[in-house]
Write an enzyme that holds these catalytic residues in place. Structure first.
Site, PDB file in Angstrom:
ATOM      1  N   LYS A  81       0.997  -1.325  -0.123  1.00  0.00           N
ATOM      2  CA  LYS A  81       1.021  -0.265   0.385  1.00  0.00           C
ATOM      3  C   LYS A  81       0.691   1.119   0.022  1.00  0.00           C
ATOM      4  O   LYS A  81       1.343   1.594   1.261  1.00  0.00           O
ATOM      5  CB  LYS A  81      -0.973  -0.029   1.511  1.00  0.00           C
ATOM      6  CG  LYS A  81      -2.248   1.146   1.180  1.00  0.00           C
ATOM      7  CD  LYS A  81      -3.049   0.565  -0.158  1.00  0.00           C
ATOM      8  CE  LYS A  81      -3.899   1.375  -0.694  1.00  0.00           C
ATOM      9  NZ  LYS A  81      -4.266   0.741  -1.156  1.00  0.00           N
TER      10      LYS A  81
ATOM     11  N   SER B  66      -8.292  -0.385  -6.015  1.00  0.00           N
ATOM     12  CA  SER B  66      -8.707  -0.248  -4.356  1.00  0.00           C
ATOM     13  C   SER B  66     -10.173   0.027  -4.163  1.00  0.00           C
ATOM     14  O   SER B  66     -11.099  -0.821  -4.275  1.00  0.00           O
ATOM     15  CB  SER B  66      -7.557   1.424  -3.844  1.00  0.00           C
ATOM     16  OG  SER B  66      -8.006   0.828  -2.143  1.00  0.00           O
TER      17      SER B  66
END
Length: 622
Positions: free
Chosen positions: A194, A421
């Protein structure tokens, strides 16, 4: 008496101004509508050629004339959606008056790489119908050449140029700037990959981020090279060598190495198309003087080793051809009508809570979903996703409505350029997910970002902040002090809970175990090609393929109508909203110059406080 005279005069003046304003407004609307109508030159005659000039292309359809207005010049700039262009190519395929397509869109096009891939597929189908496709540019970008390579013949201006060097992705890091300003980012995340927060916390890519981005760039470039190799009867190895050795620069290079078929000016290309319609043998592919075995053994390409291309001789007297611009052809398409409808909903932009004009608001999307669910004529729904994610809570709200919709009607997701995402979060409930090979997807991960601005205010501006609290952590999350360890754990728990929910939603939607999703999640981004291999998407395909699958799932494949469902503002509200946003952006670009892009990134990223399900920064492939 004098008061009433003045009052009456003012009232009359106001009424006259009002009438004048409304008259001017009506003239503006009328003029705009007239300008958007097909021009006289758009008359379709026998042996016409459709020109594919992809100047201003959007994924989401334009819903109002105001979106076509340039706020700086007040000129009307017609805009087509990707679906409109593909439909126009499909209709031209069966239009007896259209004998070919001419790809020529100049230096600028706003269409995404994923959109180009879908248009390229439509052009391939057009060629398979036995019709001519010819491309010409003054200069070719890599993406422009990728599209052009599908043609029977690719031409280039004799004084033009061509880029063929491969793709790259660059990230701008702001840690050094923040250090100078005494701004301290406070990051909580779940996911090794991430990387959305890396620009604030590091001065270079982490190894994990470098690995995923390298794989993404390689996968996209492989798709482009493979297509060009097939279309040009070359090998991928040969094309890779040309890129590695930066062999292509001038028009002569492109011709010598076999990437174009001739060097011509546009009038000569138009003459060639006129003659090719009479003599299709002119479109026959030219052969290379190199065998595949010799090509594989090559190390550094040289002119002597490359295909010998004989440039077509053009007669002194040039013939013309009737050109129909695709912007004029699109309005001529008569929409198919049917009682069976396939609804197309567009989910584009950063995911935010509530309504939004330049983002994907959860309330706006939920209205569209509910509208589709309640309309009995809509037999299935296609969700077209172009979003890097955003607010995790807003994504969950959208997921819930989409899950409800899926219970009553087939739901198919078509991924555009980016569906990552939060963009993948809302894709997860679908019965089937389609992506393009160059789609950026995945990034199943969560982060929280907060800023400690206390030292920056004090040391740089001489500003201090003080206050009182009723409890020990009443000011938690305020940007004037660092978080305590207990507060960091508090937010870490929130991030972990959201991540668990996110992975669970994906596991349920994709019929996979939690552990399997977790293993391919961790915030990692994937290309559409790689996402298919690991089960995050079902197949490679564009919006039209998704619509056909939806119709088939609904049992109406032989008779259906496409209905695009939008909840965008209209009328004068849209005019002012569009003009305000465009003028603001134009002003900032002029004032900041080369600093506009980094300033925009800082502003965009610094707004992303709270718990986010968002893709790692903006991955720009060029």
């Amino acid at each position: 008496m004098k008061f009433w005279k003045i009052f009456s005069a003012c009232l009359l003046a106001i009424m006259i101004c009002g009438v004048a304003l409304w008259f001017g407004f009506a003239m503006l609307v009328g003029g705009a509508m007239m300008m958007l109508q097909p021009s006289h030159s758009s008359e379709i005659k026998p042996s016409s050629v459709l020109q594919l000039d992809l100047g201003r292309v959007t994924d989401t359809p334009v819903t109002s004339v105001w979106e076509n207005i340039d706020p700086e010049t007040w000129e009307i700039i017609p805009t087509q959606s990707t679906l409109q262009i593909i439909n126009a190519i499909s209709m031209a395929r069966v239009d007896d008056n259209i004998k070919g397509i001419y790809i020529h869109f100049g230096d600028y096009t706003s269409i995404s790489a994923a959109g180009l891939e879908e248009v390229r597929g439509a052009l391939q189908a057009f060629r398979e119908e036995g019709k001519m496709v010819v491309a010409y540019e003054d200069s070719y970008s890599q993406l422009g050449y990728w599209l052009a390579s599908v043609s029977d013949k690719v031409f280039l201006n004799p004084q033009g140029s061509m880029e063929w060097v491969g793709l790259c992705s660059e990230v701008m890091f702001f840690k050094g700037l923040f250090d100078k300003l005494d701004i301290k980012p406070q990051i909580i995340r779940h996911g090794t990959f991430k990387a959305a927060v890396e620009p604030f916390t590091s001065d270079k890519m982490s190894e994990a981020n470098r690995t995923q981005t390298q794989m993404l760039v390689n996968s996209m470039w492989e798709a482009i090279v493979t297509d060009v190799a097939v279309s040009r009867s070359l090998t991928p190895y040969y094309l890779q060598l040309l890129a590695d050795n930066i062999s292509i620069n001038t028009a002569s290079d492109a011709l010598s190495y076999g990437l174009v078929d001739g060097l011509m000016y546009e009038s000569e290309v138009l003459d060639f198309m006129a003659r090719a319609m009479e003599d299709p043998s002119l479109l026959a592919p030219q052969t290379s003087n190199i065998t595949p075995e010799e090509e594989v053994e090559m190390t550094i390409p040289t002119v002597e080793q490359t295909p010998t291309i004989v440039q077509t001789e053009v007669p002194t007297t040039l013939r013309d051809v009737n050109i129909i611009h695709i912007g004029d052809y699109v309005p001529m398409l008569l929409p198919k009508t049917s009682e069976n409808k396939i609804g197309v909903i567009y989910a584009e932009g950063d995911i935010v809570s509530g309504g939004a004009t330049n983002a994907l608001g959860d309330s706006d999307l939920r209205k569209s979903i509910q509208q589709a669910a309640e309309d009995d004529d809509i037999k299935a729904v296609v969700l077209r996703v172009n979003s890097p994610g955003g607010s995790a809570l807003a994504a969950e709200q959208m997921w819930y409505e989409l899950e409800r919709l899926r219970q009553v009607k087939p739901l198919i997701v078509s991924m555009g350029a980016t569906a990552a995402s939060g963009g993948y979060y809302i894709s997860a409930p679908a019965d089937a997910i389609l992506a393009n090979r160059v789609t950026v997807t995945g990034s199943i991960g969560v982060f929280g970002m907060f800023f400690d601005m206390g030292d920056a205010l004090s040391n740089k501006l001489g500003i201090t902040v003080d206050g009182v609290e009723s409890n020990s952590h009443s000011d938690i999350g305020q940007p004037f002090r660092p978080m305590s360890r207990a507060e960091q754990q508090y937010f870490q728990n929130s991030v972990d809970n959201v991540y668990t929910t996110f992975v669970s939603r994906v596991a349920t939607g994709r019929n996979m175990s939690y552990e399997r999703v977790d293993a391919i999640a961790e915030g990692r981004v994937w290309s559409g090609t790689d996402a298919r291999k690991i089960g995050l998407v079902d197949d490679i395909g564009g919006l039209v393929s998704a619509i056909n699958i939806a119709a088939d799932r609904a049992g109406v494949a032989s008779d259906f109508q496409i209905v695009e469902i939008t909840n965008a503002p209209t009328g004068i509200t849209q005019l002012f909203t569009t003009v305000k946003a465009s003028l603001r952006q134009q002003t900032l670009r002029e004032e900041l110059g080369i600093l506009y892009e980094p300033a925009s990134q800082i502003r965009k990223l610094s707004d992303k406080t709270g718990i986010r399900a968002e893709m790692p920064y903006s991955i720009i492939i060029r």
